[in-house]
Every structure is written in C-alpha cells, then in structure tokens.
Design a protein around this motif. Structure first.
Motif, PDB file in Angstrom:
ATOM      1  N   GLY A  13       0.777  -1.243   0.000  1.00 54.17           N
ATOM      2  CA  GLY A  13       0.000   0.000   0.000  1.00 54.17           C
ATOM      3  C   GLY A  13       0.802   1.283   0.000  1.00 54.17           C
ATOM      4  N   VAL A  14       2.105   1.192  -0.306  1.00 51.28           N
ATOM      5  CA  VAL A  14       2.914   2.411  -0.285  1.00 51.28           C
ATOM      6  C   VAL A  14       2.994   3.083  -1.653  1.00 51.28           C
ATOM      7  CG1 VAL A  14       4.299   1.698   1.696  1.00 51.28           C
ATOM      8  CG2 VAL A  14       5.074   1.131  -0.601  1.00 51.28           C
ATOM      9  N   GLY A  15       2.554   2.357  -2.701  1.00 54.13           N
ATOM     10  CA  GLY A  15       2.546   2.974  -4.031  1.00 54.13           C
ATOM     11  C   GLY A  15       3.459   2.306  -5.052  1.00 54.13           C
ATOM     12  N   LYS A  16       3.724   1.011  -4.869  1.00 53.38           N
ATOM     13  CA  LYS A  16       4.570   0.298  -5.830  1.00 53.38           C
ATOM     14  C   LYS A  16       3.926   0.256  -7.208  1.00 53.38           C
ATOM     15  CE  LYS A  16       4.717  -3.473  -3.420  1.00 53.38           C
ATOM     16  NZ  LYS A  16       4.271  -2.950  -2.135  1.00 53.38           N
ATOM     17  N   THR A  17       2.678  -0.167  -7.269  1.00 48.66           N
ATOM     18  CA  THR A  17       2.010  -0.341  -8.557  1.00 48.66           C
ATOM     19  C   THR A  17       1.807   1.008  -9.249  1.00 48.66           C
ATOM     20  OG1 THR A  17       0.965  -2.335  -7.728  1.00 48.66           O
ATOM     21  CG2 THR A  17      -0.030  -1.329  -9.661  1.00 48.66           C
ATOM     22  N   THR A  18       1.365   1.985  -8.494  1.00 48.86           N
ATOM     23  CA  THR A  18       1.203   3.332  -9.032  1.00 48.86           C
ATOM     24  C   THR A  18       2.525   3.849  -9.594  1.00 48.86           C
ATOM     25  OG1 THR A  18      -0.408   3.738  -7.300  1.00 48.86           O
ATOM     26  CG2 THR A  18       0.471   5.667  -8.415  1.00 48.86           C
ATOM     27  N   SER A  19       3.603   3.624  -8.837  1.00 51.02           N
ATOM     28  CA  SER A  19       4.913   4.122  -9.265  1.00 51.02           C
ATOM     29  C   SER A  19       5.437   3.347 -10.467  1.00 51.02           C
ATOM     30  CB  SER A  19       5.907   4.043  -8.103  1.00 51.02           C
ATOM     31  OG  SER A  19       5.491   4.875  -7.039  1.00 51.02           O
ATOM     32  N   THR A  20       5.175   2.033 -10.499  1.00 53.18           N
ATOM     33  CA  THR A  20       5.589   1.237 -11.658  1.00 53.18           C
ATOM     34  C   THR A  20       4.917   1.782 -12.920  1.00 53.18           C
ATOM     35  OG1 THR A  20       5.771  -0.743 -10.281  1.00 53.18           O
ATOM     36  CG2 THR A  20       5.626  -1.096 -12.655  1.00 53.18           C
ATOM     37  N   ALA A  21       3.610   2.009 -12.818  1.00 53.54           N
ATOM     38  CA  ALA A  21       2.858   2.504 -13.977  1.00 53.54           C
ATOM     39  C   ALA A  21       3.354   3.889 -14.391  1.00 53.54           C
ATOM     40  CB  ALA A  21       1.366   2.548 -13.639  1.00 53.54           C
ATOM     41  N   ALA A 138      17.112  -1.337  -8.388  1.00 58.29           N
ATOM     42  CA  ALA A 138      15.900  -1.451  -7.576  1.00 58.29           C
ATOM     43  C   ALA A 138      15.420  -0.071  -7.174  1.00 58.29           C
ATOM     44  CB  ALA A 138      16.176  -2.279  -6.324  1.00 58.29           C
ATOM     45  N   ILE A 139      14.107   0.085  -7.217  1.00 58.19           N
ATOM     46  CA  ILE A 139      13.493   1.308  -6.696  1.00 58.19           C
ATOM     47  C   ILE A 139      12.747   0.914  -5.435  1.00 58.19           C
ATOM     48  CG2 ILE A 139      11.785   3.110  -7.120  1.00 58.19           C
ATOM     49  CD1 ILE A 139      12.477   2.775 -10.133  1.00 58.19           C
ATOM     50  N   ILE A 140      13.173   1.456  -4.317  1.00 59.39           N
ATOM     51  CA  ILE A 140      12.533   1.128  -3.049  1.00 59.39           C
ATOM     52  C   ILE A 140      11.535   2.228  -2.734  1.00 59.39           C
ATOM     53  CG2 ILE A 140      12.931   0.677  -0.592  1.00 59.39           C
ATOM     54  CD1 ILE A 140      15.990   0.302  -2.299  1.00 59.39           C
ATOM     55  N   VAL A 141      10.271   1.860  -2.781  1.00 56.32           N
ATOM     56  CA  VAL A 141       9.205   2.842  -2.556  1.00 56.32           C
ATOM     57  C   VAL A 141       8.927   2.914  -1.058  1.00 56.32           C
ATOM     58  CG1 VAL A 141       6.846   3.505  -3.141  1.00 56.32           C
ATOM     59  CG2 VAL A 141       8.230   2.252  -4.805  1.00 56.32           C
ATOM     60  N   THR A 142       9.021   4.114  -0.514  1.00 58.93           N
ATOM     61  CA  THR A 142       8.899   4.284   0.934  1.00 58.93           C
ATOM     62  C   THR A 142       7.983   5.456   1.249  1.00 58.93           C
ATOM     63  OG1 THR A 142      11.192   3.564   1.139  1.00 58.93           O
ATOM     64  CG2 THR A 142      10.243   4.632   3.050  1.00 58.93           C
ATOM     65  N   ASN A 143       7.098   5.267   2.208  1.00 56.88           N
ATOM     66  CA  ASN A 143       6.337   6.397   2.740  1.00 56.88           C
ATOM     67  C   ASN A 143       7.094   6.914   3.960  1.00 56.88           C
ATOM     68  OD1 ASN A 143       2.996   4.937   2.265  1.00 56.88           O
ATOM     69  ND2 ASN A 143       4.415   5.854   0.828  1.00 56.88           N
ATOM     70  N   THR A 179       7.201   8.352  -1.502  1.00 60.10           N
ATOM     71  CA  THR A 179       5.881   8.682  -2.027  1.00 60.10           C
ATOM     72  C   THR A 179       4.979   9.168  -0.893  1.00 60.10           C
ATOM     73  OG1 THR A 179       5.182   6.394  -1.754  1.00 60.10           O
ATOM     74  CG2 THR A 179       5.988   7.012  -3.920  1.00 60.10           C
ATOM     75  N   ARG A 180       3.874   9.771  -1.273  1.00 57.36           N
ATOM     76  CA  ARG A 180       2.887  10.301  -0.329  1.00 57.36           C
ATOM     77  C   ARG A 180       3.504  11.296   0.642  1.00 57.36           C
ATOM     78  NH1 ARG A 180      -1.826   6.174   0.737  1.00 57.36           N
ATOM     79  NH2 ARG A 180      -2.780   8.213   0.629  1.00 57.36           N
TER      80      ARG A 180
END
Lengths: 271, 114
Positions: A13-21, A138-143, A179-180
C-alpha cells in the motif's frame, strides 16, 4: 542495453504499482521501449492501474507453462505504442512462478526492450524475491512513516543478499522513491522528513512524490498519472525520477504545498 | 486547532529516534545470530538443568537500547524446592531449598551502531 528494474517496498500500500505505472509510462513518453511486469500473482493490479484490465488474455504463468508465447501475452498500451504490460496470473497458486521460468521470461524481454520494470508484490516471500531476482537496479518505494521505513530497510538487506547480482558479488543499484510526501506535515514535525528517511536508509534518492489527489484520480480512470495529468505535481516528480533513472542529474525539488496562510492556520487537514 | 499545534513539538523526532535504534539492531541481527536471543535460550537451558521450573512461570523481558540492551529473566521457583542434583549446586549456596522467586537481571549486551 536493457535494464531490469524492480519496484519493491516490503510493506503493502505504499505505491509500488502506481509508481511502476507512472515511471514505466514516463520512460515510454520519453521514447524508450518499456515493459512493465506484474509479479503479484493472485492479486494483480497493474493491469487495472494502466486501464488494460479488460484486455488481459494470457499472463506470465501461461508463458512459463508454454500455454502462450511471450508476444501473445504482452499487452500494448492504447495511448503509448512503446509501453507494454505483462500481466500476472490471477491463479491462487503462487508456486506457479518458477525460478527458471522467470529467468527465461526476463532473458527474452531483455532482447526486445530498453526497460523491464518489475512490480513486486508486498512482503518478503517468494513472489517478492522472484521479482527482485534478476534486477540490475531497484526502486525502493517508501512512505515517510515508521513501518514503511523499517520494511524498506529489510528489503534493502534482501537486495544485497538474495539477488542474482548479489550472489555474483555485484551490487544491485538502489534508488529510494519517497511517495505520499506531505511537506506541511514534515515541516510541522508531524511526519518524518526527507532528510530523516535518507539518513536512516542511506540510499540515494530517486524522487519525492507529493501526496496528491491526482494520483488517486489517475488510478480511478486507469491511466498512469504522467499521462492523466502530465503537468500535475506528482506527474512532474515522476518525470524527473524517470530521467534520474536514466542517469541524468536533475535538482531535487521538495514539493511544497500551495496553501495560503489562512488555510495553514485554520484549514482542515485530511486524515 | 492548527494554531495550538504550532506550540507542540511534532512526533517525527520520536519516530526517527525509534527507527534508528530498531534498525541498528535489525541490521546487526541480519549478519550474525541474535545475541540477546541466544543468551535467553542458553540461560534457560542452564537453569532448567538444575531447577524444574514451570515454563509459564518464566518472564523474559528484553529492552534493546541505543548503547546498552538488557535481558531480564524472572523465574518463579516454588518454595522448598529440592535441587535436582544435590552435589553440583551452583545456583543456591544454601544447598537445600530455594525460597520464593529468584530474580536475575543482567545488562546483556553492548552493541555498536553502524
């Protein structure tokens, strides 16, 4: 040469899919040939965020099992002719992804794309380790929030030990994508700041995506935010991140809220 | 509401401090066995060699701090307990019986932070 990039986080829920797209579309909008690969077996959503959910015929597991050829499973985006999606399977059997099968698919994709962006499932189990297995970067998506930062740290440990590159004694290039981010809350000391997160995770920053209703609106209509509203703050942040991923040096802008003094003092805040 | 908050220190510094301590421990644990966990296991094995304590009468608390961590083992031993082997009694100098509960508290580990 093709670059395999995993978008990962540990926490959901941190935004992996949104960020991938968004990053996949941003790279494609700049002219590169891009495939985004959904590794979230059983819970695929990249198709939905890209607005391709009604066009899925075959998926990666079909390809691995020889039911379909790779080109048959690839879905070309309707808006960007050089953006493709390889969907995940909705099957419940998460062991259907085999290590050899994934290796073969990635090798084949390398031959025809500039970017292979792998959307990792949450967690640290098989799906997540398979998604990062062949990554060059690697892109590490972090809130900016304690549980997300902790899980990111754990994922960074896995990237340094469980990937094919790590096992060969090489390093997976790591990038942090925050993100966020809510600048007002960070300024008020209510939210971890960019400096806090960077100091804790010691990973170079790829971008800062501000919290924005544009992100939600884009996923509502099934479009990456870089296509849905290219001039919005999150879209611009994703465009900059995509250029940094390509090695360009672009000054990092910390998103600032455009709130007046009246709102700042008396305005209502979202939960 | 917002005006009041201007005078209150935010919670972000607390989050930052907690994360720094936690991750320092987790990073060490990734590369080597967990020292506190190991001590806890082995201490219980040694004690159980001499004393038949009830597993649910054992309380173990760990506190992983920034420079010092503590392991606190609290074992309740029934009154008038006879030692399992009379000869090798390291725990009880009195020899025959232990009274009420014995409490062990030890600063367990000094860990460096990266």
């Amino acid at each position: 040469m093709a670059q395999v990039v995993v978008v990962t986080s540990g926490k959901g829920g941190v935004g992996k899919t949104t960020s991938t797209a968004a990053l996949g579309a941003a790279l494609a909008q700049n002219g590169d040939k891009v495939v985004v690969v959904d590794f979230d077996v059983g819970l695929r959503n990249l198709d939905l965020v890209l607005g391709a959910e009604r066009r899925v015929v075959f998926d990666m597991i079909n390809v691995i099992h020889g039911v379909a050829k790779l080109p048959q499973a690839l879905i070309r985006d309707k808006r960007l002719e050089n953006l493709f999606l390889l969907p995940a399977s909705q099957t419940r059997d998460k062991d259907a992804l085999t290590e050899d099968g994934v290796a073969k698919v990635i090798t084949d994709l390398r031959a025809s794309f500039d970017w292979i962006i792998c959307d990792s499932p949450a967690g640290i189990e098989r799906g997540a380790t398979l998604a990062m297995r062949h990554a060059d970067a690697a892109i590490i998506v972090t809130n900016p929030e304690v549980s997300s930062v902790r899980d990111s740290d754990r994922i960074i440990g896995l990237l340094d030990s469980k990937t094919a590159k790590a096992e060969r004694g090489e390093r997976v290039e790591k990038h942090l994508l925050i993100t966020r981010y809510h600048s007002g809350r960070a300024a008020r000391g209510e939210m971890l700041s960019i400096d806090d997160v960077m100091e804790i995770l010691v990973t170079p920053l790829l971008g800062i995506i501000p919290e924005s209703e544009e992100v939600l609106r884009a996923s509502n209509v099934g479009s990456p935010v870089t296509l849905a509203n290219a001039l919005s703050a999150p879209a611009r942040a994703y465009f900059d991140a995509a250029r940094r991923l390509k090695g360009e040096t672009i000054p990092m802008l910390v998103p600032i809220e455009s709130k007046g003094i009246f709102n700042r003092l008396f305005g209502r805040k979202a939960a | 509401m917002s005006l009041f908050k201007l005078f209150r220190r935010g919670s972000a510094p607390v989050a930052r401090e907690r994360l720094q301590i936690l991750l320092a421990h987790e990073r060490v644990a990734r590369s080597q066995p967990d020292l506190l966990g190991l001590l806890r296991e082995e201490i219980l094995v040694v004690i159980s060699r001499h004393v038949a304590f009830e597993p649910d009468r054992v309380q173990i608390r760990m506190d992983r701090g920034k420079t010092v961590s503590t392991l606190e083992v609290d074992i309740e031993i029934p009154n008038a307990f006879e030692l399992a082997q009379g000869s090798s009694s390291g725990a009880a100098a009195a020899g025959g019986a232990l009274t009420s509960s014995q409490r062990l508290r030890m600063p367990a580990a000094h860990m460096r932070h990266g």
